[in-house]
Design a protein around this motif. Structure first.
Motif, PDB file in Angstrom:
ATOM      1  N   LEU A 119     -17.320  10.172  53.584  1.00 26.26           N
ATOM      2  CA  LEU A 119     -17.728   8.580  53.164  1.00 26.26           C
ATOM      3  C   LEU A 119     -19.283   8.498  52.881  1.00 26.26           C
ATOM      4  O   LEU A 119     -19.604   7.521  52.059  1.00 26.26           O
ATOM      5  N   ALA A 120     -20.060   9.326  53.394  1.00 23.89           N
ATOM      6  CA  ALA A 120     -21.492   8.950  53.210  1.00 23.89           C
ATOM      7  C   ALA A 120     -21.875   9.207  51.757  1.00 23.89           C
ATOM      8  O   ALA A 120     -22.543   8.664  51.241  1.00 23.89           O
ATOM      9  N   VAL A 121     -21.276  10.255  51.232  1.00 26.32           N
ATOM     10  CA  VAL A 121     -21.642  10.988  49.977  1.00 26.32           C
ATOM     11  C   VAL A 121     -21.042   9.949  49.096  1.00 26.32           C
ATOM     12  O   VAL A 121     -21.963   9.276  47.970  1.00 26.32           O
ATOM     13  N   VAL A 122     -19.853   9.344  49.025  1.00 24.58           N
ATOM     14  CA  VAL A 122     -19.347   8.242  48.120  1.00 24.58           C
ATOM     15  C   VAL A 122     -20.075   7.213  48.093  1.00 24.58           C
ATOM     16  O   VAL A 122     -20.261   6.483  46.999  1.00 24.58           O
ATOM     17  N   THR A 123     -20.437   6.860  49.489  1.00 26.04           N
ATOM     18  CA  THR A 123     -21.156   5.525  49.482  1.00 26.04           C
ATOM     19  C   THR A 123     -22.575   5.602  48.808  1.00 26.04           C
ATOM     20  O   THR A 123     -22.873   4.479  48.092  1.00 26.04           O
ATOM     21  N   GLU A 160      -7.354   0.515  51.893  1.00 24.97           N
ATOM     22  CA  GLU A 160      -8.296  -0.299  51.765  1.00 24.97           C
ATOM     23  C   GLU A 160      -9.111  -0.313  50.598  1.00 24.97           C
ATOM     24  O   GLU A 160      -9.469   1.070  50.293  1.00 24.97           O
ATOM     25  N   GLN A 161      -9.634  -1.269  49.965  1.00 29.19           N
ATOM     26  CA  GLN A 161     -10.829  -1.150  48.985  1.00 29.19           C
ATOM     27  C   GLN A 161     -11.994  -1.961  49.172  1.00 29.19           C
ATOM     28  O   GLN A 161     -11.777  -3.263  49.725  1.00 29.19           O
ATOM     29  N   LEU A 162     -13.089  -1.618  49.230  1.00 25.35           N
ATOM     30  CA  LEU A 162     -14.319  -2.568  49.631  1.00 25.35           C
ATOM     31  C   LEU A 162     -15.472  -1.744  48.776  1.00 25.35           C
ATOM     32  O   LEU A 162     -15.469  -0.847  48.225  1.00 25.35           O
ATOM     33  N   SER A 163     -16.548  -2.861  48.804  1.00 24.27           N
ATOM     34  CA  SER A 163     -17.748  -2.380  48.079  1.00 24.27           C
ATOM     35  C   SER A 163     -18.748  -1.458  49.091  1.00 24.27           C
ATOM     36  O   SER A 163     -18.403  -1.562  50.193  1.00 24.27           O
ATOM     37  N   SER A 164     -19.434  -0.893  48.433  1.00 24.54           N
ATOM     38  CA  SER A 164     -20.297  -0.033  49.376  1.00 24.54           C
ATOM     39  C   SER A 164     -21.357  -0.809  49.950  1.00 24.54           C
ATOM     40  O   SER A 164     -21.558  -0.352  51.245  1.00 24.54           O
ATOM     41  N   ALA A 165     -21.652  -2.117  49.807  1.00 18.82           N
ATOM     42  CA  ALA A 165     -22.417  -2.693  50.512  1.00 18.82           C
ATOM     43  C   ALA A 165     -21.751  -3.469  51.706  1.00 18.82           C
ATOM     44  O   ALA A 165     -22.335  -3.542  52.921  1.00 18.82           O
ATOM     45  N   ASP A 166     -20.492  -3.691  51.521  1.00 19.77           N
ATOM     46  CA  ASP A 166     -19.629  -4.202  52.451  1.00 19.77           C
ATOM     47  C   ASP A 166     -19.532  -3.017  53.856  1.00 19.77           C
ATOM     48  O   ASP A 166     -19.293  -3.438  54.870  1.00 19.77           O
ATOM     49  N   LEU A 167     -19.443  -1.850  53.175  1.00 21.65           N
ATOM     50  CA  LEU A 167     -18.969  -0.736  54.001  1.00 21.65           C
ATOM     51  C   LEU A 167     -20.347  -0.531  54.925  1.00 21.65           C
ATOM     52  O   LEU A 167     -20.142  -0.480  56.046  1.00 21.65           O
ATOM     53  N   ARG A 168     -21.555  -0.645  54.121  1.00 22.36           N
ATOM     54  CA  ARG A 168     -22.807  -0.401  55.026  1.00 22.36           C
ATOM     55  C   ARG A 168     -23.000  -1.451  56.245  1.00 22.36           C
ATOM     56  O   ARG A 168     -23.589  -1.112  57.209  1.00 22.36           O
ATOM     57  N   TYR A 184     -15.664   5.922  58.646  1.00 19.90           N
ATOM     58  CA  TYR A 184     -17.043   5.423  58.911  1.00 19.90           C
ATOM     59  C   TYR A 184     -17.800   6.091  60.245  1.00 19.90           C
ATOM     60  O   TYR A 184     -18.907   6.441  60.191  1.00 19.90           O
ATOM     61  N   ALA A 185     -16.915   6.119  61.365  1.00 22.59           N
ATOM     62  CA  ALA A 185     -17.490   6.630  62.738  1.00 22.59           C
ATOM     63  C   ALA A 185     -17.877   8.033  62.292  1.00 22.59           C
ATOM     64  O   ALA A 185     -18.816   8.711  63.289  1.00 22.59           O
ATOM     65  N   LEU A 186     -17.103   8.778  61.703  1.00 22.31           N
ATOM     66  CA  LEU A 186     -17.192  10.108  61.524  1.00 22.31           C
ATOM     67  C   LEU A 186     -18.436  10.788  60.599  1.00 22.31           C
ATOM     68  O   LEU A 186     -19.178  11.620  60.901  1.00 22.31           O
ATOM     69  N   THR A 187     -18.519   9.895  59.597  1.00 24.52           N
ATOM     70  CA  THR A 187     -19.461  10.444  58.425  1.00 24.52           C
ATOM     71  C   THR A 187     -20.815   9.507  58.476  1.00 24.52           C
ATOM     72  O   THR A 187     -21.822  10.036  57.803  1.00 24.52           O
ATOM     73  N   MET A 188     -20.730   8.104  58.581  1.00 23.66           N
ATOM     74  CA  MET A 188     -21.516   7.497  58.170  1.00 23.66           C
ATOM     75  C   MET A 188     -22.748   7.369  59.148  1.00 23.66           C
ATOM     76  O   MET A 188     -23.738   6.744  59.008  1.00 23.66           O
ATOM     77  N   ASN A 189     -22.558   8.154  60.344  1.00 22.11           N
ATOM     78  CA  ASN A 189     -23.894   8.388  61.238  1.00 22.11           C
ATOM     79  C   ASN A 189     -24.602   9.566  61.013  1.00 22.11           C
ATOM     80  O   ASN A 189     -25.774   9.644  61.398  1.00 22.11           O
ATOM     81  N   LEU A 190     -24.344  10.277  59.905  1.00 19.81           N
ATOM     82  CA  LEU A 190     -24.791  11.178  59.290  1.00 19.81           C
ATOM     83  C   LEU A 190     -25.884  10.715  58.486  1.00 19.81           C
ATOM     84  O   LEU A 190     -25.725   9.581  57.814  1.00 19.81           O
ATOM     85  N   GLU A 191     -26.960  11.499  58.196  1.00 25.06           N
ATOM     86  CA  GLU A 191     -28.018  10.733  57.240  1.00 25.06           C
ATOM     87  C   GLU A 191     -27.470  10.838  55.924  1.00 25.06           C
ATOM     88  O   GLU A 191     -27.157  11.778  55.566  1.00 25.06           O
TER      89      GLU A 191
END
Length: 246
Positions: free
Chosen positions: A195-199, A215-223, A236-243
């Motif tokens: 998810l981090a790469v896609v975002t 679900e469909q959403l914008s990268s801004a909403d995801l962040r 989100y919990a699995l990947t977005m906590n990575l840099e």
């Protein structure tokens, strides 16, 4: 530019894509994220014309797509695969690899086009007469991107284009793809499990689970954490906590 409406794909009696719908505007980027087996790469292959067994509606530039595509479609829509070593012919030089789409599509000025394509993806002219095994993984993926771009497409389909690369090289390739999209006004559809790469690359994101786009959403909403579906929250919990790549 691209619209999918109620896309369904089955392998035998097993339905692996279950009524997926989304649209991507010209010059925009759309990411499809999900775990292995969620159906994301199957969607990309059907859109690319590599899988003709599907139902539903696909349009490209306002025109209806049939399962069998013509040569013009394959010039306008190009694909970059996950493994750059596997997607490049091991016994052909980089020069020959880049020349092939020009020959197939009837382009002139091959010499200038090949030199320009290498320069555009940040490769020196010295790699032109090397073989894929003589290049690093990042260099091979740059060649794969150059091959996709050399036919002057409007759309790039990206099938996990960085997952086979080291993290530091991933960031370089993602930044290259971002620059190329803006410079050429390209339309991107990218699939990934990360998810981090896609975002990082895509403006809008569709989340797949068990063949459905939940679900469909914008990268801004995801962040911002504006998430509605629990599976999106799990990813989100699995990947977005990575840099994220920078």
């Amino acid at each position: 530019m691209i619209t999918l409406d109620n896309l369904r794909i089955a392998f035998g009696q097993t339905e692996v894509v279950k009524g997926v719908s989304f649209s991507v505007a010209s010059g925009a980027s759309f990411g499809i994220v999900g775990e292995s087996g969620s159906g994301k790469s199957t969607i990309l292959r059907a859109l690319a014309g590599l899988n003709r067994h599907w139902s539903g509606d696909m349009t490209f530039g306002g025109a209806q797509l049939s399962p069998r595509r013509d040569r013009q479609f394959f010039r306008q829509v190009q694909m970059v695969f996950q493994d750059p070593y596997g997607s490049l012919h091991p016994r052909q030089t980089i020069d020959r690899i880049l020349a092939e789409p020009l020959i197939v599509q009837g382009f002139d000025r091959a010499e200038q086009r090949i030199a320009q394509a290498l320069s555009e993806v940040g490769l020196p002219g010295s790699v032109r007469f090397r073989f894929p095994h003589q290049l690093s993984g990042g260099q091979r993926q740059r060649v794969a991107i150059a091959r996709a771009l050399i036919a002057e497409p409007e759309v790039l389909l990206l099938d996990e284009p960085t997952s086979a690369l080291d993290v530091s090289v991933q960031a370089e390739i993602l930044n290259l793809l971002t620059d190329l999209r803006q410079r050429r006004h390209l339309t991107y559809i990218m699939v990934s499990h990360n998810l981090a790469v896609v975002t990082h690359l895509c403006q809008h994101i569709g989340v797949m689970q068990h063949g459905e786009m939940v679900e469909q959403l914008s990268s801004a909403d995801l962040r911002a954490g504006l998430i509605n579906h629990p599976h999106t929250a799990e990813l989100y919990a699995l990947t977005m906590n990575l840099e994220e790549p920078r």
